[in-house]
Motif scaffolding. Sequence first.
Motif, mmCIF file in Angstrom:
data_model
loop_
_atom_site.group_PDB
_atom_site.id
_atom_site.type_symbol
_atom_site.label_atom_id
_atom_site.label_comp_id
_atom_site.label_asym_id
_atom_site.label_seq_id
_atom_site.Cartn_x
_atom_site.Cartn_y
_atom_site.Cartn_z
ATOM 1 N N UNK A 168 0.841 -1.209 0.000
ATOM 2 C CA UNK A 168 0.000 0.000 0.000
ATOM 3 C C UNK A 168 0.875 1.258 0.000
ATOM 4 N N UNK A 169 1.874 1.296 0.893
ATOM 5 C CA UNK A 169 2.777 2.454 0.961
ATOM 6 C C UNK A 169 3.621 2.556 -0.310
ATOM 7 N N UNK A 170 4.030 1.405 -0.841
ATOM 8 C CA UNK A 170 4.814 1.405 -2.076
ATOM 9 C C UNK A 170 3.991 1.980 -3.223
ATOM 10 N N UNK A 171 2.726 1.578 -3.300
ATOM 11 C CA UNK A 171 1.848 2.079 -4.353
ATOM 12 C C UNK A 171 1.698 3.595 -4.263
ATOM 13 N N UNK A 172 1.536 4.102 -3.047
ATOM 14 C CA UNK A 172 1.405 5.553 -2.869
ATOM 15 C C UNK A 172 2.675 6.282 -3.283
ATOM 16 N N UNK A 173 3.829 5.718 -2.952
ATOM 17 C CA UNK A 173 5.096 6.350 -3.320
ATOM 18 C C UNK A 173 5.269 6.370 -4.844
ATOM 19 N N UNK A 174 4.952 5.255 -5.501
ATOM 20 C CA UNK A 174 5.073 5.216 -6.965
ATOM 21 C C UNK A 174 4.070 6.154 -7.626
ATOM 22 N N UNK A 214 3.462 0.772 -9.709
ATOM 23 C CA UNK A 214 2.222 0.941 -8.967
ATOM 24 C C UNK A 214 1.253 -0.197 -9.303
ATOM 25 N N UNK A 215 1.178 -0.564 -10.559
ATOM 26 C CA UNK A 215 0.302 -1.667 -10.977
ATOM 27 C C UNK A 215 0.723 -2.986 -10.328
#
Length: 82
Positions: free
Chosen positions: A50-56, A72-73
């Motif tokens: 979740x945090x990785x997706x927000x950063x990307x 992100x995908x």
Amino acid sequence: MRVYGACAVAIAALLLGLSAQAIAASAADKERAEKLADIGYDHYDASDFEAASEAFSGAYRIHRVDKYILNQAKCMQKLGRP
């Protein structure tokens, strides 16, 4: 005719100055996006998708590069939200 030539030179100088600023801003944006992507990679490696997706996503908003949206995908797939 001299006024026209002087105006053309002034406009050309202004455009060159603005393009140099745009290039500098673009380099700064790329650097900010890369820092966010690095944070995303760290979160991804820690399985915090979740945090990785927000950063990307943030990196992509700053600098629209395909690798950020692809990362992100991948995070969304890991979260079960393809």
